[in-house]
Structures are given as structure tokens and as C-alpha cells.
Write a protein that holds these residues in place. Structure first.
Motif, PDB file in Angstrom:
ATOM      1  N   ALA A  93     -22.433 -10.153 -15.987  1.00  0.00           N
ATOM      2  CA  ALA A  93     -21.299  -9.443 -15.597  1.00  0.00           C
ATOM      3  C   ALA A  93     -20.518 -10.202 -17.363  1.00  0.00           C
ATOM      4  CB  ALA A  93     -20.712  -9.443 -14.477  1.00  0.00           C
ATOM      5  N   VAL A  94     -20.460 -11.151 -18.293  1.00  0.00           N
ATOM      6  CA  VAL A  94     -19.644 -10.272 -19.088  1.00  0.00           C
ATOM      7  C   VAL A  94     -20.872 -10.595 -20.431  1.00  0.00           C
ATOM      8  CG1 VAL A  94     -18.938 -12.742 -20.427  1.00  0.00           C
ATOM      9  CG2 VAL A  94     -18.185 -12.686 -18.551  1.00  0.00           C
ATOM     10  N   ALA A  95     -22.184 -11.055 -20.529  1.00  0.00           N
ATOM     11  CA  ALA A  95     -23.047 -10.181 -21.218  1.00  0.00           C
ATOM     12  C   ALA A  95     -23.729  -9.197 -21.265  1.00  0.00           C
ATOM     13  CB  ALA A  95     -24.144 -10.721 -20.641  1.00  0.00           C
ATOM     14  N   ILE A  96     -23.259  -8.512 -20.228  1.00  0.00           N
ATOM     15  CA  ILE A  96     -23.164  -6.724 -19.976  1.00  0.00           C
ATOM     16  C   ILE A  96     -21.816  -6.262 -20.649  1.00  0.00           C
ATOM     17  CG2 ILE A  96     -23.317  -5.132 -18.377  1.00  0.00           C
ATOM     18  CD1 ILE A  96     -25.099  -6.355 -16.549  1.00  0.00           C
ATOM     19  N   PHE A  97     -21.261  -6.810 -20.263  1.00  0.00           N
ATOM     20  CA  PHE A  97     -19.876  -6.530 -21.007  1.00  0.00           C
ATOM     21  C   PHE A  97     -19.920  -5.982 -22.571  1.00  0.00           C
ATOM     22  CE2 PHE A  97     -15.350  -6.509 -22.689  1.00  0.00           C
ATOM     23  CZ  PHE A  97     -14.817  -5.308 -22.300  1.00  0.00           C
ATOM     24  N   TYR A 109     -12.985 -11.364 -29.592  1.00  0.00           N
ATOM     25  CA  TYR A 109     -11.661 -11.637 -28.302  1.00  0.00           C
ATOM     26  C   TYR A 109     -13.289 -12.673 -27.442  1.00  0.00           C
ATOM     27  CZ  TYR A 109      -9.390  -8.915 -30.769  1.00  0.00           C
ATOM     28  OH  TYR A 109      -8.454  -7.726 -31.047  1.00  0.00           O
ATOM     29  N   ILE A 110     -14.692 -11.704 -26.604  1.00  0.00           N
ATOM     30  CA  ILE A 110     -14.782 -12.525 -26.089  1.00  0.00           C
ATOM     31  C   ILE A 110     -14.967 -13.912 -26.338  1.00  0.00           C
ATOM     32  CG2 ILE A 110     -16.094 -11.999 -23.723  1.00  0.00           C
ATOM     33  CD1 ILE A 110     -14.692  -9.955 -23.107  1.00  0.00           C
ATOM     34  N   LYS A 111     -16.790 -13.521 -26.966  1.00  0.00           N
ATOM     35  CA  LYS A 111     -17.710 -14.005 -27.330  1.00  0.00           C
ATOM     36  C   LYS A 111     -17.135 -15.383 -27.638  1.00  0.00           C
ATOM     37  CE  LYS A 111     -21.871 -14.669 -30.550  1.00  0.00           C
ATOM     38  NZ  LYS A 111     -22.053 -13.951 -31.321  1.00  0.00           N
ATOM     39  N   PRO A 112     -15.803 -15.607 -29.037  1.00  0.00           N
ATOM     40  CA  PRO A 112     -15.116 -17.301 -29.065  1.00  0.00           C
ATOM     41  C   PRO A 112     -14.341 -17.247 -28.402  1.00  0.00           C
ATOM     42  CG  PRO A 112     -14.575 -15.232 -31.390  1.00  0.00           C
ATOM     43  CD  PRO A 112     -15.245 -14.799 -29.584  1.00  0.00           C
ATOM     44  N   THR A 165     -24.341 -17.123 -20.583  1.00  0.00           N
ATOM     45  CA  THR A 165     -23.996 -15.668 -20.907  1.00  0.00           C
ATOM     46  C   THR A 165     -24.435 -15.512 -22.738  1.00  0.00           C
ATOM     47  OG1 THR A 165     -21.601 -16.669 -19.895  1.00  0.00           O
ATOM     48  CG2 THR A 165     -21.264 -15.012 -21.675  1.00  0.00           C
ATOM     49  N   THR A 166     -24.118 -16.602 -23.282  1.00  0.00           N
ATOM     50  CA  THR A 166     -24.453 -16.878 -24.524  1.00  0.00           C
ATOM     51  C   THR A 166     -26.473 -15.999 -24.822  1.00  0.00           C
ATOM     52  OG1 THR A 166     -22.380 -18.497 -25.874  1.00  0.00           O
ATOM     53  CG2 THR A 166     -24.236 -18.219 -27.310  1.00  0.00           C
ATOM     54  N   LEU A 167     -26.862 -16.844 -24.241  1.00  0.00           N
ATOM     55  CA  LEU A 167     -28.479 -16.156 -24.467  1.00  0.00           C
ATOM     56  C   LEU A 167     -28.960 -15.213 -23.107  1.00  0.00           C
ATOM     57  CD1 LEU A 167     -30.187 -19.909 -23.311  1.00  0.00           C
ATOM     58  CD2 LEU A 167     -29.863 -18.639 -25.825  1.00  0.00           C
ATOM     59  N   ALA A 171     -30.316 -11.859 -25.589  1.00  0.00           N
ATOM     60  CA  ALA A 171     -31.154 -11.358 -24.727  1.00  0.00           C
ATOM     61  C   ALA A 171     -31.000  -9.940 -24.589  1.00  0.00           C
ATOM     62  CB  ALA A 171     -31.345 -12.359 -23.653  1.00  0.00           C
ATOM     63  N   LEU A 172     -30.117  -9.100 -24.661  1.00  0.00           N
ATOM     64  CA  LEU A 172     -29.550  -7.842 -23.846  1.00  0.00           C
ATOM     65  C   LEU A 172     -30.056  -6.888 -25.544  1.00  0.00           C
ATOM     66  CD1 LEU A 172     -27.069  -8.197 -21.275  1.00  0.00           C
ATOM     67  CD2 LEU A 172     -29.335  -7.457 -20.993  1.00  0.00           C
TER      68      LEU A 172
END
Length: 297
Positions: A93-97, A109-112, A165-167, A171-172
Motif C-alpha cells: 500500500a505504501v509503495a503504491i502511494f 516525506y514518506i521515503k526518508p 517497501t523500498t524494493l 519495482a513499481l
């Protein structure tokens, strides 16, 4: 002078690359030699090690004990499986966002914030789990204590969340923009593009994220050892304590006699973990190879 610098730089990089290969081979050989002595020196069978639950190795050089590690293996499988079950949905969900819905907010903001979790030492996860999560589980489920598979799974799930989440985000993002544009041109909504185009196209990378998260979970020792309970019994539910491979190695290796049957049994566990890591890497490369062949067709 310029040619000399280029020559030195090229060979320095080559030496570093070859050193990594040599170090990996050395570790593999060392673990193979040490881990196999339970079978070659003390005469135990592979079936006993993998499928028996009788754990009574002798802490000396005479042997004659039992090294059944089924409890440890089942404990590892349960905690890692539960960690994946808890971590994958929010990670996706976080990766899609971050990749599809709000990339600017996600990158700024979210990635850091997600990457910050990677830098937290495992002992901190374990301590927070022991002082906050374990008492909460005991109170919530009216148990005498909260040391359990659930506590270990929750701690592991939090630890592998940033990796997965990072990977998944990478990928997306690797899906070509032309795929999205073509789907929008056909009248697809944003969610239809995400679920029917982007996610299937990123399938190989998403599977890679799962496997790497699983490998990370299998290798974690300290945090799990602090909250799993270290009870050498098969758990009847996720609220019961048990023990896993890494917790056993971290707890007992320091006190076992070097070269004794107990010590060699622990090295066999370490070899099993190394084989699991190699299998995870092989599966990742298999997914990548299959995906490459699919695109070539």
C-alpha cells in the motif's frame, strides 16, 4: 599520468569485485566444513537434524546426543511467515502511494521516513518489543506473559517493512510510463491502471521484494530472541512461546565447547540458514530470468 590513474582505478575496482567473490566462497566453505561435522564426525543423520524434535546434544567431544532441530525450524517458519503476512499488505500500500498516487509527497516525506527504520539497530526493536509489545499482548489476551510467536512476528514484520517497501517502490517505478499512457488511452481509471497494468508488469520485482524480506527475517537473531520466549516446544498457537534457529545460535553459541557436539549442532543450524539465504537469492535470479524471457517474447 592519466593512463596510470585509469589503469590503477580499473584494477582497484576489479580487485574489490574479486574480493567479494572470494569472501563469499570462503564463508560458504567455512560453514560447509563446520556445519557438516555433526554428520561426518558425530554420526548424526540429516533426517534426524531436520525432522526430529529431540534436542539433547552433548557439550563435549564424546557425542551420542540428539540434535533434532525441528522445533527451531518450525519456529523460524512460523515467525517469518507471520512477519510476511503482517508486513506485505502495508508495504504494498505504501509503495503504491509513493510510486503511483503521490510521488512528490512520497519521495519528499514518506521515503526518508521509511528508510529511517533501516538504520534503527535490531536491539532497539527487541527492547521496544520486550518492554512495550510483550506486556501489551499479555494484557490484551489475558496471558501470564506476552513472549510469543505473535510478538516475534510483529517485531520481525516491522523490521522487514522498510526493505519490502523500498524494493516494491523501485519495482513499481521501473514500469515504463508508456504502459500507463496506453491504459489511460483505452479509458481505464487510475485504480484499473494500477491493479491491472502496473502491478502485473512489476510482478517480478514485487516477488523479489517478498523473497528479500523473507531472507532478512530468517537472518534476524537478537530482536527475535528477546521476545520469542526461547521455549523448546512446538507452539499450539501464535500466543505461545517457542524458539527459532537464530535465537538458538545467538543464545547458546558463546557457551558451547568449541568443536564439541553441541557446538557443531549450532554450526549445522548456521549452515542451514546460509542455504536458505542462497535459495532466496537463487529464486530472485530465477524470477528475473523468467521476467526477462517474458519481455523478449
Amino acid at each position: 599520468m592519466r593512463d596510470l590513474k585509469e589503469f590503477l582505478g580499473r584494477h582497484a575496482v576489479r580487485i574489490c569485485g574479486l574480493s567479494i567473490i572470494a569472501l563469499t566462497i570462503a564463508i560458504a566453505l567455512f560453514l560447509t566444513v563446520r556445519g557438516s561435522e555433526s554428520f561426518t564426525v558425530y554420526g548424526h543423520s540429516l533426517s534426524e537434524f531436520l525432522f526430529s524434535s529431540e534436542w539433547r546434544p552433548q557439550d563435549d567431544f564424546t557425542g551420542g546426543g540428539k540434535i533434532g532441530s525441528a522445533v527451531y525450524i518450525v519456529g523460524s517458519l512460523l515467525t517469518c511467515g507471520l512477519a510476511l503476512l503482517l508486513a506485505v499488505p502495508p508495504s504494498l500500500a505504501v509503495a503504491i502511494f509513493m510510486a503511483e498516487l503521490q510521488p512528490n509527497v512520497g519521495n519528499r516525506y514518506i521515503k526518508p521516513a521509511v528508510e529511517l527504520f533501516v538504520g534503527i539497530p535490531s536491539v532497539v526493536y527487541g527492547w521496544v518489543g520486550l518492554t512495550v509489545l510483550v506486556p501489551a499482548i499479555a494484557k490484551l489476551f489475558d496471558r501470564p506473559h506476552g513472549l510469543s510467536v505473535l510478538a516475534a512476528g510483529l517485531v520481525l514484520g516491522l523490521m522487514i517493512f522498510p526493505t519490502i517497501t523500498t524494493l516494491m517502490n523501485d519495482a513499481l517505478k521501473a514500469v515504463p510510463q508508456s504502459y500507463r499512457s496506453a491504459a489511460y488511452a483505452l479509458g481505464s481509471t487510475r485504480w484499473q491502471v494500477i491493479w491491472r497494468v502496473v502491478i502485473p508488469a512489476a510482478r517480478s520485482g514485487l516477488y523479489t521484494a517478498l523473497i528479500m524480506g523473507l531472507a532478512r527475517a530468517f537472518g534476524e537473531a537478537l530482536a527475535v530472541a528477546m521476545v520469542i520466549g526461547k521455549s523448546r516446544v512446538f507452539p499450539e498457537s501464535i500466543l505461545d512461546p517457542t524458539i527459532n534457529l537464530t535465537a538458538a545460535i545467538a543464545t547458546d553459541m558463546g557457551g558451547a565447547t568449541e568443536g564439541g557436539e553441541y557446538n557443531m549442532a549450532l554450526w549445522s543450524m548456521a549452515l542451514l540458514l546460509f542455504i536458505v539465504a542462497l535459495l532466496c537469492i537463487a529464486i530472485v535470479h530465477l524470477f528475473q530470468m523468467l521476467e526477462k524471457r517474458r519481455h523478449e517474447r
